[in-house]
Design a protein around this motif. Structure first.
Motif, mmCIF file in Angstrom:
data_model
loop_
_atom_site.group_PDB
_atom_site.id
_atom_site.type_symbol
_atom_site.label_atom_id
_atom_site.label_comp_id
_atom_site.label_asym_id
_atom_site.label_seq_id
_atom_site.Cartn_x
_atom_site.Cartn_y
_atom_site.Cartn_z
ATOM 1 N N TRP A 123 0.821 -1.075 -0.052
ATOM 2 C CA TRP A 123 -0.290 -0.046 0.125
ATOM 3 C C TRP A 123 0.707 1.285 -0.019
ATOM 4 O O TRP A 123 0.338 2.418 -0.552
ATOM 5 N N MET A 124 1.942 1.146 0.375
ATOM 6 C CA MET A 124 3.067 2.301 0.663
ATOM 7 C C MET A 124 3.190 3.170 -0.829
ATOM 8 O O MET A 124 3.456 4.361 -0.570
ATOM 9 N N THR A 125 3.232 2.294 -1.841
ATOM 10 C CA THR A 125 3.602 2.927 -3.026
ATOM 11 C C THR A 125 2.569 3.459 -3.924
ATOM 12 O O THR A 125 2.664 3.978 -4.795
ATOM 13 N N ARG A 126 1.197 3.339 -3.115
ATOM 14 C CA ARG A 126 -0.056 4.031 -4.037
ATOM 15 C C ARG A 126 -0.706 5.059 -3.195
ATOM 16 O O ARG A 126 -0.770 4.763 -2.095
ATOM 17 N N ASP A 127 -1.460 5.725 -3.775
ATOM 18 C CA ASP A 127 -2.299 6.816 -3.248
ATOM 19 C C ASP A 127 -3.484 6.110 -3.396
ATOM 20 O O ASP A 127 -3.784 5.081 -3.580
ATOM 21 N N SER A 128 -4.656 6.908 -2.653
ATOM 22 C CA SER A 128 -6.051 6.178 -2.632
ATOM 23 C C SER A 128 -6.691 5.939 -3.956
ATOM 24 O O SER A 128 -7.591 5.382 -4.181
ATOM 25 N N GLU A 129 -6.068 7.020 -5.103
ATOM 26 C CA GLU A 129 -6.708 6.430 -6.337
ATOM 27 C C GLU A 129 -5.828 5.636 -7.175
ATOM 28 O O GLU A 129 -6.156 5.044 -8.161
ATOM 29 N N GLY A 130 -4.826 4.974 -6.547
ATOM 30 C CA GLY A 130 -3.996 3.885 -7.078
ATOM 31 C C GLY A 130 -2.864 4.295 -7.964
ATOM 32 O O GLY A 130 -2.381 3.595 -8.660
ATOM 33 N N ASN A 131 -2.616 5.607 -7.854
ATOM 34 C CA ASN A 131 -1.492 6.064 -8.535
ATOM 35 C C ASN A 131 -0.144 5.990 -7.837
ATOM 36 O O ASN A 131 -0.185 5.774 -6.453
ATOM 37 N N LEU A 132 1.089 5.825 -8.242
ATOM 38 C CA LEU A 132 2.354 5.841 -7.624
ATOM 39 C C LEU A 132 2.448 7.015 -6.711
ATOM 40 O O LEU A 132 2.152 8.333 -7.320
ATOM 41 N N VAL A 133 2.884 7.083 -5.495
ATOM 42 C CA VAL A 133 3.066 7.934 -4.707
ATOM 43 C C VAL A 133 4.655 8.797 -5.146
ATOM 44 O O VAL A 133 5.304 8.169 -5.674
ATOM 45 N N SER A 134 4.852 9.964 -4.559
ATOM 46 C CA SER A 134 6.135 10.575 -4.869
ATOM 47 C C SER A 134 7.179 10.075 -4.148
ATOM 48 O O SER A 134 7.063 9.134 -2.853
ATOM 49 N N LYS A 135 8.280 10.078 -4.178
ATOM 50 C CA LYS A 135 9.465 9.648 -3.739
ATOM 51 C C LYS A 135 9.565 10.019 -2.313
ATOM 52 O O LYS A 135 9.794 9.208 -1.377
ATOM 53 N N ASP A 136 9.337 11.095 -2.010
ATOM 54 C CA ASP A 136 9.279 11.824 -0.559
ATOM 55 C C ASP A 136 8.396 11.094 0.176
ATOM 56 O O ASP A 136 8.461 10.803 1.529
ATOM 57 N N VAL A 137 7.021 11.068 -0.245
ATOM 58 C CA VAL A 137 5.999 10.221 0.327
ATOM 59 C C VAL A 137 6.436 8.677 0.720
ATOM 60 O O VAL A 137 6.360 8.194 1.846
ATOM 61 N N LEU A 138 6.887 7.885 -0.377
ATOM 62 C CA LEU A 138 7.289 6.697 -0.011
ATOM 63 C C LEU A 138 8.414 6.606 0.860
ATOM 64 O O LEU A 138 8.439 5.592 1.964
ATOM 65 N N LEU A 139 9.312 7.316 0.885
ATOM 66 C CA LEU A 139 10.428 7.259 1.891
ATOM 67 C C LEU A 139 9.889 7.817 3.160
ATOM 68 O O LEU A 139 10.530 6.840 4.118
ATOM 69 N N GLN A 140 9.306 8.429 3.319
ATOM 70 C CA GLN A 140 8.683 8.861 4.612
ATOM 71 C C GLN A 140 7.716 7.580 5.197
ATOM 72 O O GLN A 140 7.809 7.027 6.468
ATOM 73 N N ARG A 141 6.822 6.946 4.334
ATOM 74 C CA ARG A 141 6.140 5.836 4.698
ATOM 75 C C ARG A 141 7.261 4.854 5.315
ATOM 76 O O ARG A 141 6.976 3.996 6.154
ATOM 77 N N MET A 142 8.142 4.499 4.585
ATOM 78 C CA MET A 142 9.053 3.345 4.869
ATOM 79 C C MET A 142 9.804 3.876 6.144
ATOM 80 O O MET A 142 10.151 2.787 6.853
#
Ligand code: XIL
Length: 363
Positions: A123-142
């Motif tokens: 789920w970390m790689t996608r937003d609520s619409e199913g699009n890939l999130v930005s690098k900043d968002v993904l790294l923060q989630r990780m």
């Protein structure tokens, strides 16, 4: 059928060799309840571990068997992100806690498997619409995920498989296996994961865990190249996990190639761990046995014994050898829904040592 034919020829060859299959026959020992525990046989060499589920730790009979044979455990699935944190804000620690508590109470070590496994998707790689999130968002989630999990088990998990199976080998993938983490962050999804884990627990041993390392030379070359690069750059990669899902008939999974890769990793300066050891005996997946033909069982015993001879010789470079399961009691399903077993471990479905166990322990 192919397994039987190949086993037959290998047996004939083995009989006329200097090291015949009959050297690996321990049938006289089978059924002995007083066998020496695996971890004790290997006490001077390395930890002996196995992958378990929470239910193993809850069963009295199985826990007794575990405590006799293993000094280290890992969770087969309970520590994976898809179980611990299947969706944003949803946490599920029950199974992982069961295994961690079992290790705490019984003085066993615990390998954490695994923090990031891009291939599985997340789920970390996608937003609520199913699009890939930005690098900043993904790294923060990780970062946040790794911090929660590593901190929670800091007292008991001293080794983490930080990134699982990142390398590629074919034309499509190149050096890294395609997945959303790679698309978003490039190589940095791997190096950042190690940095986040190190930040959460600066004393934990951080491991990159990879599959088909012996079988696949191209993948091995990528692995060696990048591990060396990251170590030189100061990325906190301390260990490499060689999964070791071997097959009796795969020629590249040989003692010589195992020795070679150990030498190369040692030269780079990382600890080596065997993380998911087993040895399938089917030449093709459709070869299924209710009972393993005797010569095939002896061939498995011989190859396992030869691989372990290499591991013992390199005990100063290897800290643990973990099996992917505690016994052959691992039911699989055919496409038609029929249950079968792969006979890939050293203990049978009743948790008793197989011929291959005695072969590996006779030195
Ligand atoms: C496997 C488990 O054994 C299965 O139960 C699960 O359905 C999928 O994952 N490499 C790994 C392990 O790193 O986590 C995999 O475990 C086997 C291959």
């Amino acid at each position: 059928m192919l397994t039987k034919i190949l086993s037959f020829f290998l047996t004939i060859i083995s009989f006329i060799s200097f090291n015949p299959l009959s050297n690996y026959d321990y049938y006289d020992k089978l059924g002995d309840e007083d066998y020496e525990g695996f971890k004790d046989v290997y006490a001077e060499y390395f930890d002996i571990g196995a992958a378990v589920g929470g239910w193993h730790c809850r069963s009295e009979k199985i826990s007794e068997y575990i405590l006799k044979n293993y000094s280290s455990l890992t969770a087969e699935n309970a520590f994976k992100q898809a179980v611990l944190n299947p969706a944003e804000g949803v946490w599920n620690f029950t199974e992982a806690d069961t295994i961690a508590d079992f290790c705490r109470q019984n003085g066993l070590k615990l390998r954490g498997h695994c923090l990031v496994w891009g291939y599985l998707g997340s789920w970390m790689t996608r937003d609520s619409e199913g699009n890939l999130v930005s690098k900043d968002v993904l790294l923060q989630r990780m970062h946040d995920y790794i911090n929660v999990v590593v901190t929670r088990y800091k007292d008991i998990v001293r080794v983490w498989d930080v990134v699982n199976e990142p390398f590629g080998y074919d034309k499509r993938d190149g050096a890294f296996k395609q997945n959303d983490f790679l698309t978003i962050c490039g190589e940095e999804y791997i190096t950042k994961a190690f940095e986040f884990a190190h930040e959460a627990d600066p004393t934990a041993v951080l491991c990159l865990n990879e599959t088909t390392v012996l079988k696949n030379q191209k993948k091995q070359n990528y692995l060696l190249k990048y591990i060396e690069k990251w170590v030189n750059e100061g990325v906190p990669v301390h260990a490499v996990g060689i999964q070791s899902h071997w097959n009796l008939f795969v020629l590249n999974e040989s003692p010589r190639r195992l020795q070679k890769v150990i030498d190369k990793l040692y030269k780079i300066g990382v600890d080596i761990q065997i993380t998911e050891c087993d040895m399938r005996i089917d030449a093709i997946p459709s070869d299924i046995f209710d009972e393993v033909p005797r010569n095939t069982e002896l061939l498995q015993s011989k190859k396992m014994s030869q691989m372990f001879e290499v591991l013992r010789k390199n005990a100063d470079k290897i800290s643990s050898v973990t099996f992917w399961g505690i016994s052959d009691n691992r039911p699989q399903k055919t496409e038609d829904g029929e249950t079968y077993y792969r006979h890939e471990l050293l203990f049978d479905r009743d948790y008793m040592p197989k011929n291959a166990y005695y072969a590996v322990c006779d030195f």
